[in-house]
Design an enzyme around this catalytic site. Structure first.
Site, short mmCIF file in Angstrom:
data_model
loop_
_atom_site.label_atom_id
_atom_site.label_comp_id
_atom_site.label_asym_id
_atom_site.label_seq_id
_atom_site.Cartn_x
_atom_site.Cartn_y
_atom_site.Cartn_z
N GLU A 55 0.83 -1.21 0.00
CA GLU A 55 0.00 0.00 0.00
C GLU A 55 0.86 1.26 0.00
O GLU A 55 1.83 1.36 0.74
CB GLU A 55 -0.91 -0.01 1.23
CG GLU A 55 -1.88 1.16 1.27
CD GLU A 55 -2.72 1.19 2.54
OE1 GLU A 55 -3.73 1.92 2.56
OE2 GLU A 55 -2.36 0.49 3.51
N LYS A 128 -10.14 2.61 -2.14
CA LYS A 128 -10.32 2.06 -0.79
C LYS A 128 -11.65 2.52 -0.19
O LYS A 128 -11.94 3.71 -0.14
CB LYS A 128 -9.15 2.51 0.09
CG LYS A 128 -9.10 1.86 1.46
CD LYS A 128 -7.80 2.26 2.15
CE LYS A 128 -7.61 1.62 3.51
NZ LYS A 128 -6.30 1.97 4.10
N CYS A 165 -5.84 -2.78 2.53
CA CYS A 165 -5.53 -2.68 3.96
C CYS A 165 -6.76 -2.77 4.87
O CYS A 165 -7.25 -3.85 5.11
CB CYS A 165 -4.72 -1.41 4.23
SG CYS A 165 -3.80 -1.47 5.81
#
Length: 306
Positions: A55, A128, A165
């Protein structure tokens, strides 16, 4: 360096060589990109067909502080990084999963994964969806939640269910990718220890991180690929002692079996070969999708059931 080939079974196989780079980033963005470039080329030479990066791999994890100057790190998509990594994908004939700080418009930014096809074109992107806001992880200050949904990205090596994540803690995200036909789940990640925690607590957190994603593999009958950064990064504000990113990048199979897990304290460049047809066999043995009681799941869209 690491290479592992899984033992062949008696059934037909569809083998895929996956390369991962677990790296320690520095404040020198150009040097980070040079290291990534070298690592990608090396993995391709060693046979990788799909390469996954960690990331926000171009820079330090800047979300330890709320600082408007850090928005200068963001760039448009397409932009300089997509041009560079797209050219690398084409040069090395690989599918490449990257993680970028996207500037969509003035004052509007996303944490975005961009996937490149072997010809260097952008196969798709994912913004995300779940954004944390914890001490040293002030991501809500920087990132607008994604608005592209949970859509697998079609590539020549399969349909990639790319998440990022904090998304990894949410079974709903993994399930929706699976229900839309993802062949694997992929998580570029930046997570680590808070320095004041005990060694026992640190290990509980790291183990939980691995366990929850292996659970997604089992529940959905899919391989899971998680690539995390490693090493210490200082807190520029000095309010904390910084983050020790715990590495431990791994690939798990559709029964949660660990094909390989990297160390928690050093860089690694690794290739793991998996059988994509194994998911078909596992789903026949464990038909979890068949037995879902979808008519009773309406309450899952509520924040809490009082």
């Amino acid at each position: 360096m690491f290479y592992r080939k899984l033992l062949k079974g008696k059934t037909k196989m569809k083998e895929l060589k996956i390369g991962m780079l677990q790296l320690h980033n520095t404040a020198d963005t150009q040097k980070n990109i040079e290291n990534l470039t070298e690592g990608i080329r090396d993995l391709a030479k060693r046979g990788a067909e799909l390469v996954v990066l960690q990331e926000l791999h171009n820079s330090l994890y800047f979300c330890q502080v709320e600082d408007v100057n850090n928005f200068d790190l963001a760039e448009p998509i397409p932009g300089p990084s997509t041009e560079h990594f797209g050219a690398l994908a084409k040069e090395n004939n690989i599918v490449l999963v990257t993680s970028l700080f996207e500037k969509r418009a003035a004052g509007l930014y996303h944490n975005t994964a961009v996937v490149f096809e072997k010809d260097g074109t952008i196969a798709g992107k994912y913004r995300k969806m779940h954004i944390p806001d914890d001490p040293a992880y002030y991501e809500k200050f920087y990132f607008t939640p994604g608005d592209l949904g949970f859509e697998p990205i079609n590539t020549s090596v399969g349909r990639l269910g790319v998440l990022i994540c904090w998304d990894q803690w949410y079974p709903e995200a993994a399930r929706l990718m699976a229900l839309k036909g993802a062949d694997m789940l992929i998580y570029p990640t930046a997570i680590g220890y808070e320095s004041s925690d005990t060694e026992e607590e640190k290990e509980r957190q790291r183990t939980a991180w691995t366990t929850v994603m292996r659970g997604h593999a089992v529940a959905n009958g899919l391989p899971v690929i998680a690539v995390n950064r490693v090493g210490h990064e200082d807190d520029p504000s000095g309010q904390t002692k910084g983050i020790n990113f715990w590495g431990s990048s791994f690939i798990a199979g559709p029964q949660g079996e660990l094909h390989y897990q990297a160390c928690n304290d050093d860089e690694e460049s690794l290739i793991v070969e998996i059988d994509l047809h194994r998911s078909e066999n596992v789903r026949r043995w464990w038909p979890f999708l068949r037995d879902r009681r979808i008519e009773n799941y309406g309450d899952i869209t509520k924040r809490f059931i009082d």
